[in-house]
Design an enzyme around this catalytic site. Structure first.
Site, PDB file in Angstrom:
ATOM      1  N   SER A 276       0.845  -0.606  -0.234  1.00 29.89           N
ATOM      2  CA  SER A 276      -0.639   0.034   0.006  1.00 29.89           C
ATOM      3  C   SER A 276       0.919   1.162   0.319  1.00 29.89           C
ATOM      4  CB  SER A 276      -0.655  -0.021   1.053  1.00 29.89           C
ATOM      5  OG  SER A 276      -1.978   1.060   1.451  1.00 29.89           O
ATOM      6  N   GLU A 289      -6.702 -10.858  -7.443  1.00 32.88           N
ATOM      7  CA  GLU A 289      -7.599  -9.438  -7.475  1.00 32.88           C
ATOM      8  C   GLU A 289      -7.758  -8.935  -9.202  1.00 32.88           C
ATOM      9  OE1 GLU A 289      -7.563  -8.046  -3.380  1.00 32.88           O
ATOM     10  OE2 GLU A 289      -7.000  -6.396  -4.909  1.00 32.88           O
TER      11      GLU A 289
END
Length: 460
Positions: A276, A289
């Site tokens: 992140s 994902e």
């Protein structure tokens, strides 16, 4: 001048020319287009439709163009609309009027139909090979985790004990079906439309069996009208790819859940995770994902093709120019997803202890407890009700079936004895499920052998 310009008195409007052009995407069919043209020219020469020396000159010219395209020495033109007209124009500029004879007894309709089929025929074995590589990874993971007990789920609620190996074989069997679907698609599309002409063949003595054989098809298509208007093979192909991506998406969802802190059944390798920009603790399953997200692209390709074809009268309509981009995109997407997905699964770490801990909760041995009573002579429905009462008792007292005192078992049913605890051990529960297809290690070993045989039969 355009190759079809004879009937027209005006130049095509620039905007229309750009709108009509497909060279920006069908340029990737150059190998197939040249192969089809070589087969066609060879047949024309053999049948005496053109002179043998003309056919040879055409073939040599096409071979030189192929070599130059692959060397980056040929520049395609939007003015020539598509790959077919670009190559024919290039051929004529190189060998003169002889090049104009190539299109005898042929239409762009059967030309594009054969090019498109050849391209899909070429890509199916590539995709099958990638699926088989993933199958090998699943076999490897299953063999390493035959005794790794974990909870199986229904409704995303813990249901019954299984193993990580059993889970891997579930996805291996899905992928096995994907392979056979693609193989079936390949068999059905293995017919050559070349020689169908615009829709009604031609008055020349063309030999469609010769061109079909030369291009590696099993036979020519049976009806010329259907030949140029059929895109079932493309729809079936993208349907098979959509089902494949659905399987990868479901697997991705499992992995996304499993690598979360709430589950922590697996840990992804750093090389197949991302972080992140603001939260330093994060380790995100971006590969899984993205595979899940890209599934929508492939679905979109299938819906595009179905929508294009749903209202078209026979035979060819310009709408069908829109068939190639969705197929190309579906191929590119699948071929991008499969290798990285396989590598992600191959490098993930299975957290056996965490799975075992999760399996110990949630009363996933409740069915086994009921089966214990059935084996003592009780009807299953009575056993089911008794175990339901025991689960309720455990929830109130904070116990599990494994830790509940024997007196509490016996307060509900005198059929319980000290051997109930061994019957409720998770390894006993899994090991007892020896039914064909079940999670017992010996059963999973059989499943693994079947997948190995399936893969080996296609990779020898």
């Amino acid at each position: 001048m355009k190759l079809w310009a004879g009937r027209f008195q005006k130049e095509t409007d620039t905007a229309v020319n750009d709108f009509n052009s497909s060279i920006s995407f069908d340029a990737r069919l150059y190998q197939e287009d040249i192969a089809g043209s070589i087969a066609h020219a060879t047949m024309l020469g053999k049948q005496g439709v053109i002179e043998e020396h003309e056919a040879e000159k055409i073939i040599q010219g096409l071979q030189a163009i192929l070599k130059d395209i692959e060397a980056g020495a040929v520049e395609f033109s939007e003015e020539n609309e598509d790959i077919h007209m670009n190559i024919e124009s290039e051929l004529t500029s190189r060998i003169g009027d002889t090049g104009k004879r190539l299109h005898t007894a042929r239409s762009r309709n059967d030309q594009v139909a054969v090019d498109f089929r050849l391209y899909v025929k070429k890509e199916i074995p590539v995709i099958v090979g990638m699926i088989l590589d993933l199958e090998k990874v699943l076999v490897k993971k299953a063999e390493a985790n035959l005794d790794a007990v974990m909870p199986g789920y229904t409704h995303l609620q813990r249901a019954q004990p299984t193993t990580f190996a059993h889970y891997m074989m579930a996805y291996a069997n899905m992928l096995k079906r994907d392979v056979t679907r693609l193989e079936d698609c390949l068999e059905r599309m293995d017919e050559c439309p070349l020689g169908a002409g615009a829709l009604a063949t031609s008055t020349y003595p063309v030999d469609r069996f010769q061109t079909a054989q030369a291009l590696g098809f099993r036979k020519p298509t049976d009806n010329s009208l259907d030949s140029v208007s059929d895109r079932d093979f493309a729809i079936e192909f993208t349907s098979a790819l959509s089902i494949l991506m659905m399987h990868l998406s479901r697997f991705s969802e499992e992995i996304i859940l499993w690598c979360s802190w709430e589950f922590k059944f697996v840990e992804l390798d750093d090389a197949y995770s991302t972080g992140s920009s603001i939260m330093p603790q994060k380790k995100n399953p971006d590969v899984a994902e993205l595979v899940r997200g890209k599934t929508g692209r492939v679905y979109g390709s299938l819906i595009t093709l179905l929508t294009i074809m749903k209202g078209l009268p026979l035979a060819y309509n310009k709408d069908m120019q829109e068939d190639k981009e969705p197929v190309f995109d579906a191929i590119d997407t699948v071929e991008q997803c499969l290798p990285v997905f396989a590598a992600m699964v191959d490098t993930l770490t299975v957290k056996n202890r965490n799975m075992q801990k999760a399996a110990a909760g949630g009363f996933i041995n409740a069915t086994d407890c009921a089966d214990y009573l059935v084996k003592k002579g009780l009807p299953f429905r009575d056993a089911y009700m008794i175990v339901g009462r025991l689960v309720h008792m455990c929830i109130k007292t904070g116990e599990t079936l494994d830790t509940l005192p024997l007196k509490d078992f016996q307060s509900v049913s005198g059929a319980f004895g000290p051997d109930v605890y061994q019957a409720l051990e998770l390894k006993t529960c899994v090991g007892g499920r020896k039914v064909y297809g079940g999670p017992a290690p010996d059963s999973v070993k059989t499943q693994i052998e079947h997948i190995k045989e399936f893969v080996e039969a296609r990779t020898e």
